[in-house]
Scaffold this motif. Structure first.
Motif, mmCIF file in Angstrom:
data_model
loop_
_atom_site.group_PDB
_atom_site.id
_atom_site.type_symbol
_atom_site.label_atom_id
_atom_site.label_comp_id
_atom_site.label_asym_id
_atom_site.label_seq_id
_atom_site.Cartn_x
_atom_site.Cartn_y
_atom_site.Cartn_z
ATOM 1 N N GLN A 131 0.829 -1.194 0.000
ATOM 2 C CA GLN A 131 0.000 0.000 0.000
ATOM 3 C C GLN A 131 0.869 1.251 0.000
ATOM 4 O O GLN A 131 2.050 1.214 0.362
ATOM 5 N N SER A 132 0.259 2.352 -0.388
ATOM 6 C CA SER A 132 0.978 3.620 -0.385
ATOM 7 C C SER A 132 0.339 4.579 0.611
ATOM 8 O O SER A 132 -0.831 4.410 0.990
ATOM 9 N N MET A 133 1.131 5.547 1.062
ATOM 10 C CA MET A 133 0.587 6.557 1.961
ATOM 11 C C MET A 133 1.505 7.771 1.977
ATOM 12 O O MET A 133 2.655 7.701 1.519
ATOM 13 N N THR A 134 0.987 8.855 2.520
ATOM 14 C CA THR A 134 1.756 10.087 2.649
ATOM 15 C C THR A 134 1.649 10.605 4.071
ATOM 16 O O THR A 134 0.550 10.664 4.637
ATOM 17 N N LEU A 135 2.803 10.962 4.624
ATOM 18 C CA LEU A 135 2.856 11.643 5.918
ATOM 19 C C LEU A 135 3.043 13.135 5.660
ATOM 20 O O LEU A 135 3.871 13.529 4.837
ATOM 21 N N LEU A 136 2.267 13.932 6.396
ATOM 22 C CA LEU A 136 2.338 15.375 6.228
ATOM 23 C C LEU A 136 3.005 16.007 7.429
ATOM 24 O O LEU A 136 2.698 15.677 8.573
ATOM 25 N N CYS A 137 3.927 16.915 7.161
ATOM 26 C CA CYS A 137 4.566 17.712 8.198
ATOM 27 C C CYS A 137 4.296 19.173 7.897
ATOM 28 O O CYS A 137 4.530 19.629 6.758
ATOM 29 N N ALA A 138 3.819 19.898 8.887
ATOM 30 C CA ALA A 138 3.559 21.322 8.734
ATOM 31 C C ALA A 138 4.229 22.093 9.867
ATOM 32 O O ALA A 138 4.115 21.702 11.028
ATOM 33 N N GLN A 139 4.928 23.172 9.503
ATOM 34 C CA GLN A 139 5.532 24.023 10.534
ATOM 35 C C GLN A 139 5.096 25.472 10.314
ATOM 36 O O GLN A 139 5.015 25.940 9.185
ATOM 37 N N ASP A 140 4.839 26.129 11.434
ATOM 38 C CA ASP A 140 4.331 27.500 11.371
ATOM 39 C C ASP A 140 5.357 28.512 11.855
ATOM 40 O O ASP A 140 4.996 29.617 12.281
ATOM 41 N N MET A 141 6.639 28.149 11.793
ATOM 42 C CA MET A 141 7.700 29.017 12.301
ATOM 43 C C MET A 141 8.486 29.690 11.182
ATOM 44 O O MET A 141 9.509 30.328 11.438
ATOM 45 N N ASN A 142 8.040 29.502 9.943
ATOM 46 C CA ASN A 142 8.706 30.098 8.787
ATOM 47 C C ASN A 142 10.157 29.610 8.643
ATOM 48 O O ASN A 142 11.036 30.346 8.182
ATOM 49 N N HIS A 143 10.394 28.359 9.036
ATOM 50 C CA HIS A 143 11.742 27.798 8.951
ATOM 51 C C HIS A 143 12.085 27.418 7.511
ATOM 52 O O HIS A 143 11.234 26.931 6.758
ATOM 53 N N GLU A 144 13.355 27.626 7.181
ATOM 54 C CA GLU A 144 13.802 27.317 5.824
ATOM 55 C C GLU A 144 14.032 25.818 5.623
ATOM 56 O O GLU A 144 13.783 25.299 4.541
ATOM 57 N N TYR A 145 14.544 25.148 6.640
ATOM 58 C CA TYR A 145 15.003 23.783 6.476
ATOM 59 C C TYR A 145 14.034 22.801 7.136
ATOM 60 O O TYR A 145 13.553 23.040 8.239
ATOM 61 N N MET A 146 13.790 21.690 6.450
ATOM 62 C CA MET A 146 12.922 20.665 7.016
ATOM 63 C C MET A 146 13.516 19.288 6.762
ATOM 64 O O MET A 146 14.247 19.089 5.777
ATOM 65 N N TYR A 147 13.214 18.360 7.661
ATOM 66 C CA TYR A 147 13.852 17.036 7.662
ATOM 67 C C TYR A 147 12.831 15.958 7.995
ATOM 68 O O TYR A 147 11.895 16.195 8.749
ATOM 69 N N TRP A 148 13.064 14.774 7.443
ATOM 70 C CA TRP A 148 12.344 13.584 7.869
ATOM 71 C C TRP A 148 13.346 12.562 8.396
ATOM 72 O O TRP A 148 14.330 12.226 7.719
ATOM 73 N N TYR A 149 13.093 12.077 9.625
ATOM 74 C CA TYR A 149 13.902 11.048 10.259
ATOM 75 C C TYR A 149 13.021 9.843 10.549
ATOM 76 O O TYR A 149 11.811 9.967 10.723
ATOM 77 N N ARG A 150 13.661 8.693 10.659
ATOM 78 C CA ARG A 150 12.989 7.529 11.212
ATOM 79 C C ARG A 150 13.751 7.069 12.444
ATOM 80 O O ARG A 150 14.986 7.198 12.505
ATOM 81 N N GLN A 151 12.994 6.568 13.418
ATOM 82 C CA GLN A 151 13.596 6.106 14.668
ATOM 83 C C GLN A 151 13.259 4.641 14.878
ATOM 84 O O GLN A 151 12.081 4.274 14.943
#
Lengths: 116, 114
Positions: free
Chosen positions: A17-37
């Motif tokens: 199956q397929s899916m999408t995770l959404l990340c939203a930030q409201d701090m006007n940050h330039e850089y964004m990252y996805w990590y797995r733990q």
């Protein structure tokens, strides 16, 4: 202050199956990252973005795709989920100061994904 | 390749004790080092950020030191409280052009007993 928000928080998928995770930030940050733990392995960088419209591969990018069409959003997609992608996924953001990435990361609360 | 190690993996102390958590890294050419706290089922909260040019940072009962030449950092927690119970993660930043890529240790699980 919302900070970094991830949706969904929990999801169970079947293999393929397929899916999408959404990340939203409201701090006007330039850089964004996805990590797995994963237990015993620490956090590992999947993909990152240095600005709207840009993405780059991290340490473990295979099986994932990302997009950053808007500055505040960073999407992580799984095209064909595999049991090895069972993990907790964290989104993070950081900001620029003095023309450089401060390197100070702000994390979301995580999305727990199980692939059966 | 940068590797980050945290010892011990778990630590249990009685309330009120001062304690030290250790972090070691293999490549001394770092951009910065951060200590995070993670509560069960939650995200990471940044505690202290030390730039490569700094030797230490302090915030309340927390003090983090950095010795790049020996590849070590310590997080000192004074007068520990049960509310300090959490996993503490160390992350080393290697500046790669436009972004700072963090390499994480596997953490130290701290339990402070009342």
């Amino acid at each position: 202050n919302a900070g970094v928000t991830q949706t969904p928080k929990f999801r169970v998928l079947k293999t393929g199956q397929s899916m999408t995770l959404l990340c939203a930030q409201d701090m006007n940050h330039e850089y964004m990252y996805w990590y797995r733990q994963d237990p015993g392995m620490g956090l590992r960088l999947i993909h990152y973005s240095v600005g709207e419209g840009t993405t780059a591969k991290g340490e473990v990018p295979d099986g994932y795709n990302v997009s950053r069409l808007k500055k505040q959003n960073f999407l992580l997609g799984l095209e064909s989920a595999a049991p090895s992608q069972t993990s907790v996924y964290f989104c993070a953001s950081s900001f620029k100061a003095g023309g450089k990435n401060t390197g100070e990361l702000f994390f979301g609360e995580g999305s727990r994904l199980t692939v059966l | 390749k940068q590797e980050v190690t945290q010892i011990p993996a778990a630590l249990s102390v009685p309330e009120g004790e001062n304690l030290v958590l250790n972090c070691s890294f293999t490549d001394s050419a770092i951009y910065n080092l951060q200590w995070f706290r993670q509560d069960p089922g939650k995200g990471l909260t940044s505690l202290l950020l030390i730039q490569s040019s700094q030797r230490e940072q302090t915030s309340g009962r927390l003090n983090a030191s950095l010795d790049k030449s020996s590849g070590r950092s310590t997080l000192y927690i004074a007068a520990s409280q049960p509310g300090d119970s959490a996993t503490y993660l160390c992350a080393v930043g290697n500046y790669g052009g436009a972004t700072n890529k963090l390499i994480f240790g596997t953490g130290t699980l701290l339990a402070v007993q009342p």
